[in-house]
Design an enzyme around this catalytic site. Structure first.
Site, short mmCIF file in Angstrom:
data_model
loop_
_atom_site.label_atom_id
_atom_site.label_comp_id
_atom_site.label_asym_id
_atom_site.label_seq_id
_atom_site.Cartn_x
_atom_site.Cartn_y
_atom_site.Cartn_z
N GLU A 170 0.97 -1.10 0.01
CA GLU A 170 -0.18 0.00 -0.10
C GLU A 170 0.84 1.31 -0.21
O GLU A 170 1.27 1.78 1.25
CB GLU A 170 -0.90 -0.08 1.21
CG GLU A 170 -2.05 -0.83 1.02
CD GLU A 170 -2.89 -0.75 2.57
OE1 GLU A 170 -2.73 -0.20 3.43
OE2 GLU A 170 -4.04 -1.56 2.20
N GLU A 214 -6.12 -7.60 -0.80
CA GLU A 214 -6.82 -7.23 0.63
C GLU A 214 -7.99 -6.51 0.75
O GLU A 214 -8.22 -5.48 0.20
CB GLU A 214 -5.58 -6.42 1.24
CG GLU A 214 -5.56 -6.23 2.97
CD GLU A 214 -4.60 -5.44 3.58
OE1 GLU A 214 -3.69 -5.73 3.17
OE2 GLU A 214 -5.24 -4.48 4.06
#
Ligand code: MG
Length: 342
Positions: free
Chosen positions: A172, A260
């Site tokens: 991320e 995710e």
């Protein structure tokens, strides 16, 4: 002086020894598995297809960070993977290598212990015949590009021949530029992997916690095959505005992979948002996206699939599962029916 029989025996023993070494180093891979059937997955336009060019959508679990101090790594066991596969019908696991510079017992500081835990899960997924994502779990990967390259070169050498394996090179990115930070980082890591492994899928994170897929879709990576892009969502934080970013990226032709997602808030905690989960699952079905749920852990927070104290060896009863664990198990168990029904 050795007679002919003795020479023959010595030669025979030598070859027997060689054979037994070869057998010992081979993995005990199931031959009728999911991966045996579908083989290496490949990006084809916005779709992900199997070795027979059939579109495929996978559902499974993400494990927690691999570093010891945060304690999710206790679930990095062969038994937990086997149980998820057998009882949840998990088709893919994601293995987060704690590689963020702020994690002081992560891979950057304690490489051996983190690597060993990750490899245990990757090896088990290969033996079980399910898919596995090796995830450089960092929010600052551009600060450690050299280490990321070295790590993925190692993984590509070790696992590049297995169709099970995908490389997720940046979990991320935060508020950084796609054009000048994330994309150049990705191109350097991809180039290094492709020199060793020409074909396994590589999944690239996108800015703002892997939400800015629309931005990446305006300037995608070119010159390499089998590249997908990461979309993350948390159902209690992310609603229509993120659906819109996703659909814009898809319209622009970007292949997405939800490595995710959570039923709860983006900080991993709070209550589930059932309506939003349902909406997201319908969208994943519509576009046949693959996804991994965060996370296999018993920490006291909403996203954990387990209640505190659940066995690290699987065999979980209803009572061991958190509310999120129960819901996610239903989606994963029934995913292939759900995603393929009209
Ligand atoms: Mg390969």
């Amino acid at each position: 002086m050795l007679n002919k029989f003795a020479i023959f025996s010595i030669v025979l023993l030598f070859f027997l020894q060689l054979y037994s070494c070869a057998v010992k180093t081979q993995k005990n891979i199931k031959t009728d598995s999911l991966v045996a059937k579908h083989g290496l997955l490949r990006v084809d336009g916005i779709r992900i297809v199997d070795k027979k060019n059939q579109q495929i959508s996978l559902a499974g679990n993400s494990f927690f960070w691999s570093n010891p101090y945060w304690r999710g790594v206790k679930f990095f066991t062969k038994d937990a993977v086997k149980w998820l596969h057998k009882d949840w019908h998990t088709q893919i696991i994601r293995v987060p290598l704690a590689a963020d510079p702020r994690v002081k017992d992560g891979y950057l500081y304690e490489p051996d212990v983190n690597l060993k835990a990750v490899e245990r899960l990757v090896d088990t997924a290969i033996e079980e015949g399910i898919y596995v994502i090796i995830d450089w779990h960092s929010q600052h990967a551009e600060q450690n590009e050299a280490q990321a390259i070295e790590f993925f070169e190692k993984m590509a050498r070790k696992y590049g021949k297995y169709p099970n394996v995908m490389y997720e090179i940046y979990n991320e990115p935060l508020k950084v530029s796609w054009d000048t930070v994330v994309k150049p980082y990705a191109e350097h890591v991809i180039s290094a992997i492709r020199k060793i492994d020409p074909d396994n899928m590589i999944i690239v994170g996108t800015p703002n916690w892997s939400q800015d897929v629309d931005v990446a879709s305006e300037n995608p990576i070119t010159g390499y095959n089998n590249i997908a892009y990461t979309l993350h969502f948390y159902a209690a934080s992310h609603f229509e505005w993120l659906h819109n970013k996703m659909e814009k990226a898809i319209k622009n032709g970007l292949p997405l992979f939800v490595t995710e997602w959570g039923t709860v808030k983006a900080n991993g905690d709070g209550q589930m948002h059932l309506e939003s989960v349902k909406k997201w699952m319908q969208l994943l079905k519509k576009y046949k996206l693959s996804h991994c749920n965060w996370s296999v852990n018993d920490k006291t927070e909403g996203a954990s699939i387990l209640k505190p104290g659940a066995s690290v060896h699987g065999g979980w009863s209803e009572d061991d599962l958190s509310p999120s664990g129960k819901l996610v198990r239903e989606y994963i168990r029934n995913w292939q029916t759900f995603v393929n029904e009209k």
